[in-house]
Design a protein around this motif. Structure first.
Motif, PDB file in Angstrom:
ATOM      1  N   PRO A   1      -8.964   7.521  -0.720  1.00  0.00           N
ATOM      2  CA  PRO A   1      -9.193   8.387   0.442  1.00  0.00           C
ATOM      3  C   PRO A   1      -7.916   9.146   0.823  1.00  0.00           C
ATOM      4  O   PRO A   1      -6.828   8.580   0.820  1.00  0.00           O
ATOM      5  CB  PRO A   1      -9.567   7.393   1.558  1.00  0.00           C
ATOM      6  N   GLY A   2      -8.061  10.424   1.082  1.00  0.00           N
ATOM      7  CA  GLY A   2      -6.926  11.263   1.462  1.00  0.00           C
ATOM      8  C   GLY A   2      -6.267  11.984   0.311  1.00  0.00           C
ATOM      9  O   GLY A   2      -5.459  12.887   0.518  1.00  0.00           O
ATOM     10  N   ASN A   3      -6.578  11.621  -0.937  1.00  0.00           N
ATOM     11  CA  ASN A   3      -5.962  12.282  -2.080  1.00  0.00           C
ATOM     12  C   ASN A   3      -6.241  13.782  -2.069  1.00  0.00           C
ATOM     13  O   ASN A   3      -5.355  14.582  -2.376  1.00  0.00           O
ATOM     14  CB  ASN A   3      -6.462  11.666  -3.384  1.00  0.00           C
ATOM     15  N   ASP A   4      -7.450  14.166  -1.666  1.00  0.00           N
ATOM     16  CA  ASP A   4      -7.808  15.587  -1.667  1.00  0.00           C
ATOM     17  C   ASP A   4      -7.029  16.395  -0.632  1.00  0.00           C
ATOM     18  O   ASP A   4      -6.952  17.620  -0.720  1.00  0.00           O
ATOM     19  CB  ASP A   4      -9.311  15.766  -1.465  1.00  0.00           C
ATOM     20  N   SER A   5      -6.401  15.738   0.336  1.00  0.00           N
ATOM     21  CA  SER A   5      -5.629  16.466   1.346  1.00  0.00           C
ATOM     22  C   SER A   5      -4.351  17.070   0.767  1.00  0.00           C
ATOM     23  O   SER A   5      -3.719  17.908   1.404  1.00  0.00           O
ATOM     24  CB  SER A   5      -5.277  15.553   2.528  1.00  0.00           C
ATOM     25  N   TRP A   6      -3.961  16.664  -0.439  1.00  0.00           N
ATOM     26  CA  TRP A   6      -2.771  17.201  -1.088  1.00  0.00           C
ATOM     27  C   TRP A   6      -3.084  18.429  -1.942  1.00  0.00           C
ATOM     28  O   TRP A   6      -2.182  18.993  -2.562  1.00  0.00           O
ATOM     29  CB  TRP A   6      -2.123  16.128  -1.954  1.00  0.00           C
ATOM     30  N   GLY A   7      -4.340  18.848  -1.996  1.00  0.00           N
ATOM     31  CA  GLY A   7      -4.690  20.009  -2.807  1.00  0.00           C
ATOM     32  C   GLY A   7      -4.358  19.779  -4.267  1.00  0.00           C
ATOM     33  O   GLY A   7      -4.666  18.736  -4.828  1.00  0.00           O
ATOM     34  N   THR A  29       0.852  -1.189   0.000  1.00  0.00           N
ATOM     35  CA  THR A  29       0.000   0.000   0.000  1.00  0.00           C
ATOM     36  C   THR A  29       0.888   1.239   0.000  1.00  0.00           C
ATOM     37  O   THR A  29       2.009   1.209   0.527  1.00  0.00           O
ATOM     38  CB  THR A  29      -0.973   0.004   1.204  1.00  0.00           C
ATOM     39  N   HIS A  30       0.408   2.287  -0.610  1.00  0.00           N
ATOM     40  CA  HIS A  30       1.166   3.532  -0.705  1.00  0.00           C
ATOM     41  C   HIS A  30       0.800   4.470   0.450  1.00  0.00           C
ATOM     42  O   HIS A  30      -0.350   4.514   0.872  1.00  0.00           O
ATOM     43  CB  HIS A  30       0.877   4.231  -2.040  1.00  0.00           C
ATOM     44  N   THR A  31       1.792   5.212   0.934  1.00  0.00           N
ATOM     45  CA  THR A  31       1.528   6.196   1.987  1.00  0.00           C
ATOM     46  C   THR A  31       1.093   7.532   1.406  1.00  0.00           C
ATOM     47  O   THR A  31       0.708   8.422   2.151  1.00  0.00           O
ATOM     48  CB  THR A  31       2.766   6.393   2.888  1.00  0.00           C
ATOM     49  N   ILE A  32       1.158   7.662   0.095  1.00  0.00           N
ATOM     50  CA  ILE A  32       0.628   8.848  -0.593  1.00  0.00           C
ATOM     51  C   ILE A  32      -0.543   8.374  -1.443  1.00  0.00           C
ATOM     52  O   ILE A  32      -0.366   7.597  -2.377  1.00  0.00           O
ATOM     53  CB  ILE A  32       1.696   9.521  -1.474  1.00  0.00           C
ATOM     54  N   PRO A  33      -1.764   8.808  -1.101  1.00  0.00           N
ATOM     55  CA  PRO A  33      -2.936   8.321  -1.840  1.00  0.00           C
ATOM     56  C   PRO A  33      -2.927   8.754  -3.303  1.00  0.00           C
ATOM     57  O   PRO A  33      -2.485   9.844  -3.648  1.00  0.00           O
ATOM     58  CB  PRO A  33      -4.115   8.927  -1.091  1.00  0.00           C
ATOM     59  N   ARG A  34      -3.433   7.871  -4.128  1.00  0.00           N
ATOM     60  CA  ARG A  34      -3.569   8.121  -5.564  1.00  0.00           C
ATOM     61  C   ARG A  34      -4.904   8.825  -5.829  1.00  0.00           C
ATOM     62  O   ARG A  34      -5.806   8.790  -4.989  1.00  0.00           O
ATOM     63  CB  ARG A  34      -3.541   6.796  -6.335  1.00  0.00           C
ATOM     64  N   PRO A  35      -5.044   9.422  -7.010  1.00  0.00           N
ATOM     65  CA  PRO A  35      -6.332  10.027  -7.343  1.00  0.00           C
ATOM     66  C   PRO A  35      -7.466   9.017  -7.172  1.00  0.00           C
ATOM     67  O   PRO A  35      -7.345   7.857  -7.565  1.00  0.00           O
ATOM     68  CB  PRO A  35      -6.158  10.426  -8.816  1.00  0.00           C
ATOM     69  N   GLY A  36      -8.527   9.446  -6.504  1.00  0.00           N
ATOM     70  CA  GLY A  36      -9.674   8.590  -6.256  1.00  0.00           C
ATOM     71  C   GLY A  36      -9.589   7.820  -4.950  1.00  0.00           C
ATOM     72  O   GLY A  36     -10.572   7.227  -4.521  1.00  0.00           O
TER      73      GLY A  36
END
Length: 183
Positions: A148-154, A139-146
């Motif tokens: 959960p958490g991807n939107d936290s990167w602006g 699993t990645h610690t940086i979410p991919r588009p789509g």
């Protein structure tokens, strides 16, 4: 002990002290007498020097470590002989595990550093079968588009997302069968 900076936590089990040294140099000592029982020195590909090796995990008669060459490997705790090894990422990427693994429910769990030169693809947590080393999930610690958490990167593009490495050993809750790992 090995040369260089020592930041390891020895593991003592069944009267043997296992010491992970810098550069994946592992030693086993009789915990009562201090006598050296065996030693193992991992051979790295050209351009890889290893680095700090802070801890080991044990599963049955197998010691498990996260190598400085972005591999997971297991040693026979009685002899120091290599049992299995599995490459997690390209050996030369600056993405090694800064702390070693834990074993939870027969799975070896570990994370990686997340340096800019290794790209966001190196920001992973993996689980391997403790008996064989086969990767079970990633699993990645940086979410991919789509995800959960991807939107936290602006509006930061994927290729500029990094430095979300896992610097500490994970924790495990056996009642919930859940791991916890900080970034």
């Amino acid at each position: 002990l090995g040369t260089g900076i020592q930041e390891s936590t020895p593991l003592v089990y069944a009267g043997v002290m296992y010491v992970p040294n810098r550069g994946d140099y592992v030693q086993a000592f009789d915990a009562d007498t201090g006598a050296l029982l065996w030693e193992y020195q991992r051979q790295f590909p050209e351009g890889v020097t290893g680095g700090t090796n802070r801890n080991l995990a044990i599963w049955g008669t197998t010691l498990i470590d996260a190598g400085g060459d972005n591999a997971m490997y297991a040693l026979d705790a009685r002899t120091g002989k290599l049992v299995w090894e599995t490459q997690v990422l390209e050996a030369t990427l600056p993405a090694r595990a800064s702390s070693g693994p834990i074993v939870a429910n027969g799975k070896v769990i570990t994370g990686r550093q997340c340096q800019p030169a290794a790209t966001h693809e190196s920001c992973v947590i993996t689980a391997h079968d403790a008996a064989t080393g086969k990767e079970l999930w990633r699993t990645h610690t940086i979410p991919r588009p789509g995800e959960p958490g991807n939107d936290s990167w602006g509006d930061v593009p994927m290729e500029q997302r990094w430095h979300v490495g896992t610097w500490m050993v994970p924790s495990y809750d056996p009642e919930l069968d859940r791991i916890y790992i900080g970034t």
